[in-house]
Design a protein around this motif. Structure first.
Motif, PDB file in Angstrom:
ATOM      1  N   SER A  22       8.773  -1.913   5.280  1.00 48.73           N
ATOM      2  CA  SER A  22       7.653  -2.876   4.749  1.00 48.73           C
ATOM      3  C   SER A  22       6.207  -2.635   5.281  1.00 48.73           C
ATOM      4  O   SER A  22       6.146  -2.154   6.376  1.00 48.73           O
ATOM      5  CB  SER A  22       8.245  -4.209   5.387  1.00 48.73           C
ATOM      6  OG  SER A  22       9.313  -4.574   4.589  1.00 48.73           O
ATOM      7  N   GLU A  23       5.528  -3.263   4.311  1.00 53.09           N
ATOM      8  CA  GLU A  23       4.001  -2.887   4.857  1.00 53.09           C
ATOM      9  C   GLU A  23       3.324  -3.915   5.628  1.00 53.09           C
ATOM     10  O   GLU A  23       3.791  -5.269   5.196  1.00 53.09           O
ATOM     11  CB  GLU A  23       2.961  -2.483   3.513  1.00 53.09           C
ATOM     12  CG  GLU A  23       1.667  -2.599   3.840  1.00 53.09           C
ATOM     13  CD  GLU A  23       0.853  -2.092   2.620  1.00 53.09           C
ATOM     14  OE1 GLU A  23      -0.386  -2.357   2.699  1.00 53.09           O
ATOM     15  OE2 GLU A  23       1.464  -2.163   1.556  1.00 53.09           O
ATOM     16  N   VAL A  25       1.007  -6.767   6.403  1.00 51.79           N
ATOM     17  CA  VAL A  25      -0.081  -7.563   5.596  1.00 51.79           C
ATOM     18  C   VAL A  25      -1.096  -8.501   6.094  1.00 51.79           C
ATOM     19  O   VAL A  25      -1.810  -9.017   5.755  1.00 51.79           O
ATOM     20  CB  VAL A  25       0.164  -7.954   3.859  1.00 51.79           C
ATOM     21  CG1 VAL A  25       0.529  -6.822   3.383  1.00 51.79           C
ATOM     22  CG2 VAL A  25       1.126  -8.881   4.139  1.00 51.79           C
ATOM     23  N   PRO A  38      -1.135  -6.052  -0.530  1.00 50.45           N
ATOM     24  CA  PRO A  38      -0.182  -4.966  -0.391  1.00 50.45           C
ATOM     25  C   PRO A  38      -1.105  -3.697  -1.027  1.00 50.45           C
ATOM     26  O   PRO A  38      -1.812  -4.117  -2.006  1.00 50.45           O
ATOM     27  CB  PRO A  38       1.171  -5.342  -0.777  1.00 50.45           C
ATOM     28  CG  PRO A  38       0.827  -6.721  -1.406  1.00 50.45           C
ATOM     29  CD  PRO A  38      -0.426  -7.285  -1.192  1.00 50.45           C
ATOM     30  N   THR A  39      -0.421  -2.570  -0.693  1.00 51.03           N
ATOM     31  CA  THR A  39      -1.094  -1.667  -1.740  1.00 51.03           C
ATOM     32  C   THR A  39      -0.515  -1.410  -2.806  1.00 51.03           C
ATOM     33  O   THR A  39       0.361  -2.005  -3.425  1.00 51.03           O
ATOM     34  CB  THR A  39      -0.546  -0.159  -0.986  1.00 51.03           C
ATOM     35  OG1 THR A  39       0.933  -0.161  -1.004  1.00 51.03           O
ATOM     36  CG2 THR A  39      -1.028  -0.053   0.439  1.00 51.03           C
ATOM     37  N   GLU A  42       3.186  -0.941  -3.337  1.00 49.89           N
ATOM     38  CA  GLU A  42       3.862  -2.355  -3.015  1.00 49.89           C
ATOM     39  C   GLU A  42       3.936  -3.157  -4.143  1.00 49.89           C
ATOM     40  O   GLU A  42       5.021  -4.046  -4.542  1.00 49.89           O
ATOM     41  CB  GLU A  42       3.473  -3.064  -1.601  1.00 49.89           C
ATOM     42  CG  GLU A  42       3.770  -2.410  -0.481  1.00 49.89           C
ATOM     43  CD  GLU A  42       5.119  -2.937   0.036  1.00 49.89           C
ATOM     44  OE1 GLU A  42       5.536  -4.284  -0.313  1.00 49.89           O
ATOM     45  OE2 GLU A  42       5.822  -1.970   0.494  1.00 49.89           O
TER      46      GLU A  42
END
Length: 143
Positions: A22-23, A25, A38-39, A42
């Protein structure tokens, strides 16, 4: 004395979030929380997102970065207690009604913040211990 204090705490990724890579954020600067979008990967390339694609900032009385214990910004249970719990104890002994309220999504870290663990106690055990110690000290002093 403020009648309500609002604090937010960011917990570490859980096992599921780590497996999903997971990113993160969320970021924190002092008492401000910044949510970054998110990117594109994502978001599954959904195109123009308007305001959803922009960072959003929120300000609280306290914000606690507890995502990574190795980060210099890491805030542990002791700091949370000093910032929030000591006021609860003081106000209770000053004769005010007090309440600590934890709100958040399932799995967001409420129980850990409130109760902690055997080796890293949370707000409630620390508040109780401090109150009982003050009561015992008051008995000894005759107050």
């Amino acid at each position: 004395m403020a009648s309500v204090k609002v604090a937010v705490r960011v917990r570490p990724f859980n096992t599921r979030e780590k497996k999903m890579v997971s990113e993160l954020v969320v970021n924190m600067e002092e008492n401000q929380v910044i949510l970054t979008p998110p990117t594109a990967a994502e978001l599954d390339n959904k195109g123009n997102l308007g305001d959803k694609g922009k960072p959003h900032s929120f300000t609280f009385d306290h914000s606690y970065w507890s995502h990574d214990p190795n980060d210099h910004r890491f805030v542990g249970q002791e700091t949370v207690f000093k910032d929030l719990g000591l006021d609860v104890v003081k106000n209770a002994f000053d004769g005010y009604n007090v309440c600590v309220f934890a709100y958040g999504q399932t799995g967001s870290g409420k129980t850990y913040t409130m109760m902690g663990s055997e080796s890293d106690r949370g707000l409630i055990p620390r508040i109780c211990e401090t109150m009982f110690n003050r009561m015992t000290a008051g008995k000894c002093e005759g107050t």
